[in-house]
Design a protein around this motif. Structure first.
Motif, PDB file in Angstrom:
ATOM      1  N   GLY A 198     150.155   5.909 -67.351  1.00 25.96           N
ATOM      2  CA  GLY A 198     148.857   6.181 -67.960  1.00 25.96           C
ATOM      3  C   GLY A 198     147.730   6.457 -66.996  1.00 25.96           C
ATOM      4  N   THR A 199     147.986   6.285 -65.684  1.00 25.72           N
ATOM      5  CA  THR A 199     146.932   6.538 -64.692  1.00 25.72           C
ATOM      6  C   THR A 199     147.399   7.409 -63.530  1.00 25.72           C
ATOM      7  OG1 THR A 199     147.456   4.545 -63.407  1.00 25.72           O
ATOM      8  CG2 THR A 199     145.831   4.315 -65.192  1.00 25.72           C
ATOM      9  N   ASP A 215     138.699  -3.774 -64.775  1.00 28.22           N
ATOM     10  CA  ASP A 215     137.400  -3.838 -65.451  1.00 28.22           C
ATOM     11  C   ASP A 215     137.585  -3.393 -66.906  1.00 28.22           C
ATOM     12  OD1 ASP A 215     134.840  -3.564 -66.396  1.00 28.22           O
ATOM     13  OD2 ASP A 215     134.201  -2.063 -64.930  1.00 28.22           O
ATOM     14  N   PHE A 216     137.760  -4.362 -67.790  1.00 27.91           N
ATOM     15  CA  PHE A 216     137.996  -4.026 -69.197  1.00 27.91           C
ATOM     16  C   PHE A 216     136.724  -3.524 -69.892  1.00 27.91           C
ATOM     17  CE2 PHE A 216     141.687  -6.874 -68.561  1.00 27.91           C
ATOM     18  CZ  PHE A 216     142.674  -6.014 -69.002  1.00 27.91           C
ATOM     19  N   LYS A 217     135.580  -3.860 -69.342  1.00 34.07           N
ATOM     20  CA  LYS A 217     134.320  -3.393 -69.925  1.00 34.07           C
ATOM     21  C   LYS A 217     134.228  -1.872 -69.867  1.00 34.07           C
ATOM     22  CE  LYS A 217     129.303  -4.011 -69.630  1.00 34.07           C
ATOM     23  NZ  LYS A 217     128.190  -4.675 -68.896  1.00 34.07           N
ATOM     24  N   ASN A 218     134.714  -1.320 -68.757  1.00 28.94           N
ATOM     25  CA  ASN A 218     134.675   0.136 -68.574  1.00 28.94           C
ATOM     26  C   ASN A 218     136.063   0.771 -68.656  1.00 28.94           C
ATOM     27  OD1 ASN A 218     131.760   0.611 -67.887  1.00 28.94           O
ATOM     28  ND2 ASN A 218     132.263  -0.866 -66.273  1.00 28.94           N
ATOM     29  N   ASP A 219     137.080  -0.055 -68.993  1.00 20.61           N
ATOM     30  CA  ASP A 219     138.468   0.421 -69.048  1.00 20.61           C
ATOM     31  C   ASP A 219     138.832   1.175 -67.764  1.00 20.61           C
ATOM     32  OD1 ASP A 219     139.017  -0.710 -71.466  1.00 20.61           O
ATOM     33  OD2 ASP A 219     138.661   1.088 -72.648  1.00 20.61           O
ATOM     34  N   ALA A 220     138.749   0.455 -66.669  1.00 21.49           N
ATOM     35  CA  ALA A 220     139.006   1.084 -65.370  1.00 21.49           C
ATOM     36  C   ALA A 220     139.640   0.083 -64.408  1.00 21.49           C
ATOM     37  CB  ALA A 220     137.704   1.620 -64.771  1.00 21.49           C
ATOM     38  N   ILE A 233     139.652   4.290 -61.395  1.00 22.35           N
ATOM     39  CA  ILE A 233     140.536   5.103 -62.235  1.00 22.35           C
ATOM     40  C   ILE A 233     140.457   4.552 -63.658  1.00 22.35           C
ATOM     41  CG2 ILE A 233     142.915   5.873 -62.632  1.00 22.35           C
ATOM     42  CD1 ILE A 233     141.819   6.947 -60.062  1.00 22.35           C
ATOM     43  N   TYR A 234     140.192   5.433 -64.604  1.00 26.01           N
ATOM     44  CA  TYR A 234     139.997   5.001 -65.986  1.00 26.01           C
ATOM     45  C   TYR A 234     141.303   5.080 -66.774  1.00 26.01           C
ATOM     46  CZ  TYR A 234     135.172   5.261 -64.584  1.00 26.01           C
ATOM     47  OH  TYR A 234     133.995   5.045 -63.907  1.00 26.01           O
ATOM     48  N   PHE A 235     141.441   4.174 -67.737  1.00 26.49           N
ATOM     49  CA  PHE A 235     142.676   4.137 -68.526  1.00 26.49           C
ATOM     50  C   PHE A 235     142.364   4.103 -70.025  1.00 26.49           C
ATOM     51  CE2 PHE A 235     141.891  -0.289 -66.990  1.00 26.49           C
ATOM     52  CZ  PHE A 235     141.616  -0.917 -68.199  1.00 26.49           C
TER      53      PHE A 235
END
Length: 353
Positions: A198-199, A215-220, A233-235
């Motif tokens: 996924g990344t 960082d679950f707040k920004n999904d990264a 890197i965002y997921f």
């Protein structure tokens, strides 16, 4: 617990120490070359070059009559001027099959192995030639091995889904100790494979992740790229859910001292290693496809290819994968879509109905 050293720092220290050990087995004059390489290369690259250059000197000692009475420490930079293009060609031929000087095991090199070792030798010669420490550069007179394009091995969309489903439900057919081991590692394995798919991060980046890097707040996730640079890197939702499920399990693990910050643990409660992830991916992938050798890097290829097919943006793919040169990305991911090739199977009719 406060961090004293990052995983990246630890790896750099270990590789620097390893490089020093390898350099002790090379002629003393070669250290100038490796010192000059330091600002522009990683310790891992220098170790690889050191091994390749060592093979070259072992070749001279074992195969060239002019040096039969020499030892590694006897070589000075002048030896490079004593060789001609034919000697370099003989070395290139030698590299195809030779006995390792370390353990007498038979070593072989395909076209990529040949190219890498000859590139190392060319770089080695260029350093001394440019600094006018030698008068000749016979490596420039020898043609480098040609590389043939290799097809990108990746999972098809249905194979990707099958792989994730299999990891999730493989325990249904297991019993006893195998089932117990599977249940112990299921959520971790699913999180790792989902994250890789996924990344597109490298396996080295994956094992280097600390729990604080998510960082679950920004999904990264924060990854340390080749060369030590950091990147976010965002997921997507599937990666987020897989990580959350695993982290619930992780809370119950008491890690070995010094490994408290690692995101992914081995069954020994230490930071999981690259080899362990590679073995895990191969174990599951064998159940999905017997015609493709799937490794963590092939999962990265799967992500890169899918991202390119979905967006058509080669610069985005290069950025997310951490390629410094977009030409690297073009070479690997902008090839003809395999689905177009498959149409060729039915496009030509041999007999009209």
């Amino acid at each position: 617990m406060e961090k004293t050293q990052t995983y990246h720092d630890q790896v750099t220290i270990e590789q620097t120490q390893k490089l020093r050990e390898v350099l002790k087995t090379l002629p003393p004059f070669t250290r100038d070359y490796f010192r000059a390489m330091e600002p522009t290369t990683s310790a891992r690259t220098r170790i690889s070059y050191a091994y390749d250059i060592r093979v070259f000197f072992h070749f001279l000692l074992s195969e060239n009559p002019a040096f039969k009475d020499k030892t590694m420490d006897d070589f000075t930079v002048d030896v490079l001027d004593q060789l001609q293009a034919v000697d370099i060609e003989e070395f290139q031929e030698y590299l195809k099959v030779y006995d390792s000087a370390e353990d007498n095991r038979l070593q072989t090199n395909g076209e990529r192995g040949l190219k890498r070792k000859m590139s190392a030798l060319r770089s080695f010669y260029n350093y001394y030639y440019k600094r006018e420490m030698i008068k000749t550069n016979p490596v420039l007179l020898v043609d480098m091995p040609k590389l043939h394009d290799k097809a990108i091995i990746r999972l098809d969309p249905d194979e990707t889904a099958e792989l994730l489903d299999y990891i999730e439900h493989a325990g249904d057919s297991l019993t006893g100790q195998k089932k117990a081991y599977y249940e112990k590692t299921r959520l971790r394995d699913l999180a790792i494979v989902t994250l890789l798919l996924g990344t597109g991060i490298r396996v080295s980046e994956c094992v280097g992740l600390d729990v604080e890097d998510v960082d679950f707040k920004n999904d990264a996730i924060r990854v340390v790229r080749k060369g030590g640079s950091e990147m976010m890197i965002y997921f997507g939702d599937e990666v987020e859910q897989a990580l959350l499920n695993y982290l619930e399990d992780r809370v119950a693990i008491t890690p070995v001292a010094g490994h408290e910050h690692a995101l992914f643990y081995s069954t020994q409660r230490k930071r999981i290693g690259i080899q362990a992830v590679e073995n895990m991916v191969k174990k599951y992938a064998r159940e999905i496809t017997t015609t493709k050798k799937i490794t963590p890097h092939k999962l990265r290829s799967t992500y890169g290819t899918t991202l390119y097919q979905e967006t058509g943006d080669i610069y985005l793919v290069a950025d997310v994968l951490g390629h410094k040169d977009v030409n690297t990305t073009k070479k690997h991911y902008a090839a003809m879509d395999d689905s177009r090739r498959r149409k060729a199977a039915t496009a030509v009719k041999l007999r009209k109905a």
